[in-house]
Design a protein around this motif. Structure first.
Motif, PDB file in Angstrom:
ATOM      1  N   PRO A   1      57.293  80.618   8.919  1.00 35.26           N
ATOM      2  CA  PRO A   1      55.461  80.430   8.012  1.00 35.26           C
ATOM      3  C   PRO A   1      54.695  80.726   8.461  1.00 35.26           C
ATOM      4  O   PRO A   1      53.668  81.087   7.133  1.00 35.26           O
TER       5      PRO A   1
ATOM      6  N   GLU B   1      48.439  81.202  10.191  1.00 33.34           N
ATOM      7  CA  GLU B   1      48.189  80.344   9.204  1.00 33.34           C
ATOM      8  C   GLU B   1      46.628  79.540   9.587  1.00 33.34           C
ATOM      9  O   GLU B   1      45.705  79.206   8.923  1.00 33.34           O
TER      10      GLU B   1
ATOM     11  N   GLN C   1      51.368  85.525   3.079  1.00 34.21           N
ATOM     12  CA  GLN C   1      52.184  84.408   4.244  1.00 34.21           C
ATOM     13  C   GLN C   1      53.685  85.135   3.059  1.00 34.21           C
ATOM     14  O   GLN C   1      54.421  84.717   2.587  1.00 34.21           O
TER      15      GLN C   1
ATOM     16  N   LYS D   1      56.219  82.249   2.433  1.00 33.42           N
ATOM     17  CA  LYS D   1      55.992  81.034   1.678  1.00 33.42           C
ATOM     18  C   LYS D   1      56.061  81.134   0.300  1.00 33.42           C
ATOM     19  O   LYS D   1      56.027  82.173   0.368  1.00 33.42           O
TER      20      LYS D   1
END
Ligand code: PMV
Length: 332
Positions: free
Chosen positions: A192, A312, A329, A332
């Motif tokens: 993620p 991130e 992303q 996500k």
């Protein structure tokens, strides 16, 4: 074996069946290779010399809508504008669609909506062909498996075989002459925090197609003989790096895979160079930031644009150095 024979092999009786529905639509994500596909063992069937590995970009990709029409010719609409059916884009698309409608002279309205720049090395053909195959599957109600969809998408563009899946995807190179064992498969890991930054420096169409560039590289580059071993090694390292969440190892391997691929092209004759001055500036900035301790890497395909790889936690820092970057992303 040619394309039509392979389509017959997969569709069997279904290749003679008329569409069950009047329309079909599907979305396919674009994908960025972390370990590149460069070089074919079969030009007709887009069979690769090596395996490859990619990441699909979530909601970035293409949506294809196919509808049966009464006209005497197909109608192609790309991002809301009608495209001349004599253009090279249309010819390639129609030739692909013809593989699936030989028995019946169906005419189609083909609407493709892409939210990435077309033909700028952001794998627009990959998600384009994958979305078309998935839309055909819905139109005809073939109920194909992801493996079969991947093999059919591969006939449009090699990298399309990976755009059938979200997330990480491995394209098995396969050994068979008919290519039935050469398809994309999901690599079931999620990450993620992983970010891809699309750094579009130029969205003009590329001057040399990847098909032509690959062939020229295989035929003329003295460096190409080193490529298959490099890929086999990188495939394993990338999978291990993902499993152990070793971002620096993933980034380093992906970047070095891309620079090696471009080195094989530059050493082809006539040489192939997809970079523009802004591409090199982006590379130098990435290297400078890395020297300063920021964990950022790049990859580049058959075009001038770069894709940055980072985590991130470094998003804001990346944005401060690359204000125009578009961040995706995938998990996500
Ligand atoms: O699928 P093609 O024929 O457009 O070739 C794609 C080649 C690269 O984007 C440079 C590498 C890859 O694996 O996607």
């Amino acid at each position: 074996m040619n394309k039509s024979e392979l389509v017959n092999l997969i569709l069997g009786e279904r290749s003679h069946v008329l569409p069950k529905n009047v329309s079909g639509g599907a979305f396919a994500p674009t994908n960025i290779a972390l370990c590149k596909y460069w070089g074919k063992r079969n030009q007709e069937l887009n069979l690769p010399l090596t395996p490859s590995f990619s990441i699909s970009l979530g909601s970035k990709g293409a949506t294809a809508q196919l509808a049966l029409i009464e006209n005497s010719a197909d109608e192609i609409i790309l991002n809301g504008s009608v495209v001349d059916t004599r253009s090279s884009f249309s010819k390639r698309l129609i030739e692909f669609l013809d593989l699936f409608r030989r028995a019946n002279k169906l005419r189609l309205q083909i609407c493709i909506h892409s939210n990435i720049p077309i033909a700028a090395g952001l794998a627009s053909s990959a998600c384009g062909f994958a979305s078309i195959v998935m839309a055909l599957d819905e139109l005809f109600d073939w109920n194909l498996s992801p493996k079969e969809l991947s093999i059919l998408a591969r006939l449009g563009s090699g990298s399309a075989s990976r755009s059938i899946w979200p997330g990480f995807v491995e394209w098995h190179k396969g050994e068979r002459a008919d290519g039935m064992d050469s398809y994309g498969e999901s690599f079931a890991e999620e990450w993620p925090e992983l970010c891809i930054g699309l750094l579009v420096v130029n969205n003009q169409e590329k001057s040399v197609s990847s098909r032509e560039a690959m062939q020229r590289t295989v035929m003329t580059s003295a460096l190409f003989s080193a490529w298959p071993a490099k890929v086999n090694q990188d495939m394993e390292i990338i999978k291990q790096a993902i499993i152990s969440r070793d971002f620096a190892l993933l980034g380093k391997t992906a970047e070095s895979n891309a620079t090696t691929m471009h080195a094989t092209m530059l050493s082809a004759w006539p040489p192939i160079n997809y970079s523009v001055p802004e591409t090199l500036l982006g590379m130098q900035e990435t290297w400078r930031l890395r020297q300063q301790g920021l964990s950022v890497y790049f990859t580049q395909d058959a075009g001038p644009n770069l894709k940055l790889l980072f985590l991130e936690k470094d998003k804001n820092e990346i944005l401060s150095h690359f204000p125009n970057v578009e961040i995706v992303q995938p998990f996500k």
